[in-house]
Every structure is written in C-alpha cells, then in structure tokens.
Design a protein around this motif. Sequence first.
Motif, PDB file in Angstrom:
ATOM      1  N   VAL A   1     -23.835  -0.481 -58.203  1.00  0.00           N
ATOM      2  CA  VAL A   1     -23.525  -0.730 -56.794  1.00  0.00           C
ATOM      3  C   VAL A   1     -22.390   0.173 -56.331  1.00  0.00           C
ATOM      4  O   VAL A   1     -22.420   0.737 -55.234  1.00  0.00           O
ATOM      5  N   GLU A   2     -21.377   0.319 -57.179  1.00  0.00           N
ATOM      6  CA  GLU A   2     -20.214   1.116 -56.793  1.00  0.00           C
ATOM      7  C   GLU A   2     -20.545   2.594 -56.654  1.00  0.00           C
ATOM      8  O   GLU A   2     -19.933   3.303 -55.854  1.00  0.00           O
TER       9      GLU A   2
ATOM     10  N   MET B   1     -24.044   2.743 -48.348  1.00  0.00           N
ATOM     11  CA  MET B   1     -23.147   1.607 -48.146  1.00  0.00           C
ATOM     12  C   MET B   1     -23.877   0.308 -48.476  1.00  0.00           C
ATOM     13  O   MET B   1     -24.969   0.061 -47.994  1.00  0.00           O
ATOM     14  N   ILE B   2     -23.265  -0.527 -49.324  1.00  0.00           N
ATOM     15  CA  ILE B   2     -23.802  -1.838 -49.675  1.00  0.00           C
ATOM     16  C   ILE B   2     -22.759  -2.884 -49.300  1.00  0.00           C
ATOM     17  O   ILE B   2     -21.587  -2.764 -49.665  1.00  0.00           O
TER      18      ILE B   2
ATOM     19  N   PHE C   1     -18.026  -5.192 -50.538  1.00  0.00           N
ATOM     20  CA  PHE C   1     -18.282  -3.833 -50.062  1.00  0.00           C
ATOM     21  C   PHE C   1     -18.211  -2.899 -51.266  1.00  0.00           C
ATOM     22  O   PHE C   1     -17.404  -3.096 -52.181  1.00  0.00           O
ATOM     23  N   ASN C   2     -19.046  -1.881 -51.287  1.00  0.00           N
ATOM     24  CA  ASN C   2     -18.930  -0.894 -52.356  1.00  0.00           C
ATOM     25  C   ASN C   2     -18.085   0.292 -51.886  1.00  0.00           C
ATOM     26  O   ASN C   2     -17.653   0.371 -50.734  1.00  0.00           O
ATOM     27  N   LYS C   3     -17.885   1.227 -52.809  1.00  0.00           N
ATOM     28  CA  LYS C   3     -17.029   2.376 -52.529  1.00  0.00           C
ATOM     29  C   LYS C   3     -17.579   3.226 -51.375  1.00  0.00           C
ATOM     30  O   LYS C   3     -16.822   3.699 -50.520  1.00  0.00           O
TER      31      LYS C   3
ATOM     32  N   SER D   1     -10.138   0.345 -46.235  1.00  0.00           N
ATOM     33  CA  SER D   1     -10.073  -0.091 -47.627  1.00  0.00           C
ATOM     34  C   SER D   1     -10.815  -1.413 -47.764  1.00  0.00           C
ATOM     35  O   SER D   1     -11.055  -2.121 -46.781  1.00  0.00           O
ATOM     36  N   ARG D   2     -11.168  -1.766 -48.991  1.00  0.00           N
ATOM     37  CA  ARG D   2     -11.900  -3.011 -49.214  1.00  0.00           C
ATOM     38  C   ARG D   2     -11.083  -4.227 -48.767  1.00  0.00           C
ATOM     39  O   ARG D   2     -11.625  -5.191 -48.229  1.00  0.00           O
TER      40      ARG D   2
END
Length: 752
Positions: free
Chosen positions: A300-301, A306-307, A320-322, A331-332
């Motif tokens: 996922v990362e 975008m996930i 949220f992924n990177k 930022s997350r």
Amino acid sequence: MKVLIVDDNDENRYMLETLLRGHGYDVLLAHDGLEALDLLRSSGAGLIISDILMPRMDGFQLCREVRADGDLKKIPLIFYTATYTSEEDKEFALSLGVDQFLVKPDDLELLGKTITQFLAEPKTHVENPLGDEMEFFRQYNRVLFRKLEKKVADLVASKKKLQDSEERYRGIFENAAVGIDVVDANGRFVRVNSSLCNMLGYSEDELMDLTIVDVTHPEDIESSEIQHQSLVRGETDSYRFEKRYLTKDGRVVWADVCVTALHGPGGVYAGTIGVITNITDRKRSEEELENSEMFLQQVVENIPDMIFVKDAENLRFVRFNKAGEELLGYSREDLLGKNDYDLFPLEQADFFIAKDKEVLASGRLLEIPEEEIDTKLKGKRFLHTKKIPIFDANGASLFLLGISSDITDRKLSDQESENLRLQLFQAQKMEAVGTLASGIAHDFNNMLQAVSGYSEIMLQRKKEGERDYSDLQKIYQAGQRGADLVKSLMTFSRKIETEHVPVNLNQEIDHIQSILSHTIPKTIRIELCLSSDLESIQADPSQIGQVLMNLGVNARDAMPNGGTLPFQTEDIELDEEYCRTHFHTISGRYVLLTVSDTGHGMDKETLAHIFEPFFTTKETGKGTGLGLATVYGIVKQHDGHITCYSEPRHGTAFKIYFPAIETEGRSATPTFDAAIRCGTETILLVDDEEVLSELGKALLSRFGYDVITAGNGKDALEIYQRERESISLVILDLIMPVMDGRQCLREILRID
C-alpha cells in the motif's frame, strides 16, 4: 434413518444397537471420535449418539469437529454418558452445540422412547457454537481439571480410594487430546500422558529423567520461574501463560499452559499439575498474518496511486498512503481525522461526499473516470478514482476504501491527441477534396482545351471586324478564364509540376509589395518587418508571388474600412515538441512568413473551411473561393506548413513555414527559343477524348505534320508496329481505357 453410535465400550454399543434396530433405525458403529468422523464423511448419518469418554478423540472434541464442518454441522447430536454427569459438564456440552445431554439410565427402553421423541420434534441447532480455540480449550481444560482435581484430592486423602478410582480415570489422563503432566516440588516429571510425549518427541521414561527446565526454551525459563515461585509462596493456586518448549529433536513448540498447585497434608506445596495445549499452528498463523499485514502495508505504501480509507459513519480519513501525502501536499498527521470539507473547496467536497454516500448506499464499487481536485502544492489535478465499501462479518459498512490515479498528464496528452486527430481529419479532408478537384480539373480541362483550341483556330481564319469575330474572341477569353480556374484547382491538388530554385523570400515580398500598393486602397497601410539575414527556400518564384498576392487581396477584402497589412519574415527552428502536436510537420530549420490583417476576423466554423475549394464568405459573383485553396496547395507543394489564427473583431494571421536551405544565390531561369518551326514528319497522337484528338490533329496538320490518331494505348501499339518506320514522334495521353499511356510507352520501348 441412519444413526451413528460412538462408544468405546462394546457392551454399551451392542445394547444401543439392538435397541435402535428394534425401533427401525439403520445403525453405524464407531469406537471413538476419529472413527466417527471418517464414517460421517463417507456414509453420512441423520443422528449421532456419542459417549464422552473415549480414546484418541473424546465426545467434546467430536462435537467441536462436527459443528465446525460445513457438511456435518446440521446433524443432531446426543451425548449419552455415565462419566460426565455434572451441570457444568452439561453446560459445556450444550455450548459446543450438543442437542441433548442424557445420563445413561438402567432402563434402555426409556432411552429408546427419549430418542424417538427427540427425532419427532423440530430441531434447532446452535448457530454459533463455542468457536474460539482458546475459549474451547479453557473450558475443556476446566472440565478436565475438575475430574483431575477430584482424582488428585482422592490421592492425597485416601490411597485406597485412589487405587479404586485410578483405573476409572486413567482414560481421562491418558487419552486427553492435550498434554498433561504432574511435576514434583523439585520440578521433575512424575507423571506424563502420551499427548505430551508426542508433543515433545520423548518417550515417557525419557521425560521421567528430565525436569521442566530441561524442556523449556532458554528464553522462557526466567518467566516460567517467576510464575512458578508465585505458586510455591502460596500467592496463587494456579496460573496460565504461553511458553515455548524444546522438543527432543530441537524444534520449538508453542503451548498454552494451565498450571495448578498440588498440596499435601497440612497444605504443604507438593508440586503442580499442568495442562499443555499445543498452539504452534496458531502462533504460526499469527506470525504469517503479521507478516502478511506487514507485506500489505509495504504494498500500500509503495503503490504510486493514492490510497485512502474513511470511516463509514462520519466519512473521516483514517488511513492514507505515502502517494496520497505527496499528491495532496499534506502530512499524514494533517490528514487523519479530517473530512473533505476540512481539505477542499466546498463544491469539490460536496461532490466527494455525495459519491461516498452513493457507494455506501449501493454497497458496490463505484468508478469515477475523472474528478477535479485542488492540492496544496501541485495546484489543480485530475484523478481517476475507484471507491468501494468494506463490510464487517454481519454485512454492515465499516469503512470506505478509495484508490485514485493522477491522470493530469494523460488528460493533457489526450487533449494533444485530440488536436492531432482534428489536424489529421482536416488534412485527410483536404487531400480528399484535392483528389476530387484533380479529377474535375482533368475532365474540365479537356473540354476547355477543345473550346479554346477550336475558337483560336476559328479566330485565325477571320480578321478583326469580320462577322462573329467579336463573339469568337469572347468564347476564347471565357475558355482562358476557365483554364485559369483549372490551373488553380490543379495547384490546390498539387498536380502541377513546377521547377523550384533557391529563392529569397524578402525579395519576393518587396516585388509583390510594389504591386499591391497600386491595387489596394490607400486606407490600408502595408508594413514590412523582414529579417535582414533571412535564409533561402527552395521554391517556384511565380507560385510564391501568387501566395503573397492571394493573401494580400484576401486581407484587403477583410478590411473594407482600412487597416494594417503587415508582412513579417524570420528564421525559426521547429523542435520535436512542436511537430508532435502539428500533423505532417518535420522538425528542422524553417523560414516563417506571417501575413496578418486588422480586419473583422473569423469564427471557428469559418476557420474550419477556409482552405477548401469554392468556399467563400464573399457575396455571390465577388469571389471564386479558390484563393486560399491555391495558397494551401502551393504551400504543400513546397513541403511547407500553414496555420491560420483568427477571432471575430480581432483580425487574422496566416503563418507559413517554408523549409530553409543553405545556398549562395538563385539559379538562372532557363530560356527557350520562341521561334515556331514547321515540319513534315509523321506524328502518332494517342488520346481517348475524340474532340481533343481531332483538335490536335487539326493544329499539327496546319504546321505541316502528318498526324495518325488512336483512341487508346492498345490501338496505338498496333499502329506503331505497322508504321514504326514512318513515325517520328508519339504523343501519349496518360489516362486512357484498355491500355493507359505508361503501359503503351513500355511496350513501344520494348519494340524500339
């Protein structure tokens, strides 16, 4: 109906079999749970009557396996026991999914009536029997503990009582599905069952020579000792924990261990009794699950899309992924716990939330081919998004999963592709129109040639002032004007052969400017902005002059109230990027000619047709519609590229790109001897148009030639084979039926 009787006691099994067969039932027999499972899976049954205390697999284990099997779980199951008779035993059995719990009566007939009544009543099975493995073993161990504690108490209290009951309870100890050990106060094994021996890979005698420390994993010895000391000090009577054992061959076995203290007379600590459940498979599954989760997290990362995950209740971001961080520019920590209204403009947030609710309401995947989003660092982007709900075990929506791909670059590329597609369509349309124009011009030219030719012959036979001379002259002039139109069509369709020489475009503009200054109104000001060191082009000077004149006249008509007519030249380099977005353009050095005006301009609909033959915006009778079509054809003949930019009330600008060449000057124009000489030779004239053939014969005959005519290549070939000695010249039409000019030429050359 088939009834399966499961009991390791032959006498009990025989009595039950006789009873049930007497009531009309088919009977299957099994000694223990393992044999019962094999029979059920191979032969099936409508009812199971099972004892609890049995070798290899007891009744509790059998019930758990049956209720966990999708094919067997609906079969009614009755426990018929004389050993496990307490209410706690009954409750545990019912929690596993047993339908009835019967204590063995002396009256077997009463048992038969009970079974018959049970089968006559509707059955309701426990939908979710005790399924958690650890909870099962906890309660299962508790049942065993009760039996074992009673046995141990009897051992301490009365040796005689122990001896009387030892045989009865030996089966519980020996045949339990879990490992059981009795350890003295010094930690040495004094009693172990076969399940523990099998688990650790030792024989019973080998374990008797070892201590509990000898089979404990080195890393768990300290924690085991801490737990053990709490029993020795009397701080607790039992404890439970997970630990690792080392088998005889060095393997590691994970076990859930329940340990209870044993006390002698006066309450003195005498040792422990332990129940050891092998949980290695469960621990391995947990480890695999952890590794799987770690792998999934890394996937996922590292996915470039975008996930994100939202909770279904409040639609707030919980993951949220990177790639999501990089796309949105947050930022997350800034994203988690927020909703769309916290991050995006109101209109966008309304759109996103509406789509989320649509997904959760439908319970299905939703694909959004294109959505617009404002990001923190990258500005406006376009996404291709898929959203799908995530459900719990009961089918309720827990989360919403979204995957978004950034298609901004692809969208821009698609727009460029659409522009190229339109350019290709326009080029193909112009090519088709050119082909049509060429065909029309060919046939029309034949007719005009006859009109002009015969009218000229007739004029030569008359003197000026004679009757019909004026009418013939008008016919001839009309034919010439028609010929000029045909020439324009041929130029557009690029069918006219021209001789190209090095040309300086600035010189041609200077020449045309002097002509235009006398033909356009004084209210139009001609401006020249010409590059001083302009490169040359390979061109036909007369055709370049025609381009300049046509554009100049076109600009004049667009400015009836006056304006400015600029001519501009410059050297330019067209790179691959430009050529990628402009059809049929090759990168390299070009001379750019820009002719613009300050007239009324054109709309997009008009722009789409300006280069088409006979298209005109002028009043009827004031234009042929061939001016810009001729310009287009000449530019294409010169391997050039032409574009037009125009807007209503903002004028028009034509940009023409001619390939540049390196040259020092302009080649001389060839000259011809204008004197006309007559002859006496024989000429073979081949043309399928009879009127042209006759015209040609008449003209050539006037100059003294003997003319033989043929209507196609095949006839011409036959004539040449007969008359070749007298024929000095062959004139061939190119396009003819039966055999065209090229084929005829090849055959004549083969002969001579």
